[in-house]
Design an enzyme around this catalytic site. Structure first.
Site, PDB file in Angstrom:
ATOM      1  N   ASN A  44       0.949  -1.842  -9.593  1.00 52.79           N
ATOM      2  CA  ASN A  44       0.158  -0.608  -9.552  1.00 52.79           C
ATOM      3  C   ASN A  44      -0.035  -0.027 -10.954  1.00 52.79           C
ATOM      4  O   ASN A  44       0.786  -0.205 -11.855  1.00 52.79           O
ATOM      5  CB  ASN A  44       0.721   0.426  -8.567  1.00 52.79           C
ATOM      6  CG  ASN A  44       2.184   0.760  -8.748  1.00 52.79           C
ATOM      7  OD1 ASN A  44       2.958  -0.041  -9.239  1.00 52.79           O
ATOM      8  ND2 ASN A  44       2.570   1.962  -8.337  1.00 52.79           N
ATOM      9  N   GLU A  57      -1.960  -4.346  -4.857  1.00 52.02           N
ATOM     10  CA  GLU A  57      -2.693  -5.363  -4.089  1.00 52.02           C
ATOM     11  C   GLU A  57      -4.124  -5.507  -4.614  1.00 52.02           C
ATOM     12  O   GLU A  57      -4.645  -6.609  -4.771  1.00 52.02           O
ATOM     13  CB  GLU A  57      -2.752  -4.984  -2.607  1.00 52.02           C
ATOM     14  CG  GLU A  57      -1.403  -4.840  -1.922  1.00 52.02           C
ATOM     15  CD  GLU A  57      -0.845  -3.424  -1.991  1.00 52.02           C
ATOM     16  OE1 GLU A  57      -0.982  -2.753  -3.030  1.00 52.02           O
ATOM     17  OE2 GLU A  57      -0.265  -2.987  -0.976  1.00 52.02           O
ATOM     18  N   CYS A 102      -6.203  -0.608   0.490  1.00 52.35           N
ATOM     19  CA  CYS A 102      -5.889  -2.006   0.180  1.00 52.35           C
ATOM     20  C   CYS A 102      -6.167  -2.913   1.374  1.00 52.35           C
ATOM     21  O   CYS A 102      -6.613  -4.047   1.209  1.00 52.35           O
ATOM     22  CB  CYS A 102      -4.442  -2.145  -0.268  1.00 52.35           C
ATOM     23  SG  CYS A 102      -4.181  -1.508  -1.928  1.00 52.35           S
TER      24      CYS A 102
HETATM   25  N1  THU Z   1       0.805   1.832  -4.012  1.00 45.94           N
HETATM   26  C1  THU Z   1       0.468   0.509  -4.151  1.00 45.94           C
HETATM   27  O1  THU Z   1       0.413  -0.025  -5.259  1.00 45.94           O
HETATM   28  N2  THU Z   1       0.181  -0.183  -3.024  1.00 45.94           N
HETATM   29  C2  THU Z   1       0.226   0.315  -1.762  1.00 45.94           C
HETATM   30  O2  THU Z   1      -0.142  -0.359  -0.828  1.00 45.94           O
HETATM   31  C3  THU Z   1       0.776   1.656  -1.542  1.00 45.94           C
HETATM   32  C4  THU Z   1       0.873   2.527  -2.738  1.00 45.94           C
HETATM   33  C5  THU Z   1       1.087   2.609  -5.214  1.00 45.94           C
HETATM   34  C6  THU Z   1       0.062   3.656  -5.553  1.00 45.94           C
HETATM   35  C7  THU Z   1       0.868   4.643  -6.346  1.00 45.94           C
HETATM   36  O3  THU Z   1       0.879   4.208  -7.703  1.00 45.94           O
HETATM   37  C8  THU Z   1       2.263   4.522  -5.805  1.00 45.94           C
HETATM   38  O4  THU Z   1       2.301   3.305  -5.060  1.00 45.94           O
HETATM   39  C9  THU Z   1       2.672   5.678  -4.890  1.00 45.94           C
HETATM   40  O5  THU Z   1       1.736   5.874  -3.886  1.00 45.94           O
END
Ligand code: THU
Length: 147
Positions: A44, A57, A102
């Site tokens: 992320n 993702e 996602c």
């Molecule tokens: N996040 C992801 O990378 N993937 C997900 O499916 C859920 C949430 C990240 C976004 C943000 O940077 C952090 O997790 C908290 O929501």
């Protein structure tokens, strides 16, 4: 847990260490398995303008697309949790599953490659696997535009 899915889950856990998540402190990694055995990862990527954050993702899928590999994707793993101190993400007892946005991005890939993509969701003692059709039933996809 079979070897291939375990390897994919570990790649997602490793990728979480590359997360840029100074605002949520929630570090997520994603790993895509390609049909030739290669793995493409993403983490992320947060932003001071919180709402434009990119999820792990989506980053991984965009990376595979940029490398001309999107049509080779056959499975995905996702792992994450709060970062503790100087250590990596702490993977919780409950698995994390892809967010709604996602799931929609994953659907584009699943429809393109015409498979019900398995998504291995990591937790502290292993992972559980969900097919995209379970995560996003009755989803809107490329075929919906033609109906
Ligand atoms: N996040 C992801 O990378 N993937 C997900 O499916 C859920 C949430 C990240 C976004 C943000 O940077 C952090 O997790 C908290 O929501």
């Amino acid at each position: 847990m079979n070897d291939v899915s375990a390897k994919l889950v570990h790649a997602a856990i490793d990728a979480a260490n590359n997360a840029y998540a100074p605002y949520s402190n929630f570090h997520v990694g994603a790993a895509l398995l390609l049909d030739n055995g290669d793995i493409v990862t993403g983490a992320n990527f947060e932003n001071a303008s919180y709402g434009i954050t990119l999820c792990a993702e989506t980053v991984a899928i965009a990376k595979a697309n940029s490398d001309g590999q999107m049509r080779r994707i056959i499975a995905m793993a996702v792992a994450g949790g709060p970062k503790s101190g100087e250590g990596g993400a702490v993977i919780g007892a409950e698995p994390i599953t892809p967010c709604g946005r996602c799931r929609q991005v994953i659907k584009e890939v699943a429809d393109l490659v015409a498979i019900d993509l398995p998504v291995h969701c990591a937790h502290a003692s292993g992972h559980e696997t969900h097919l995209l059709s379970e995560l996003l039933p009755h989803g809107f996809g490329p075929a919906s535009l033609k109906s």
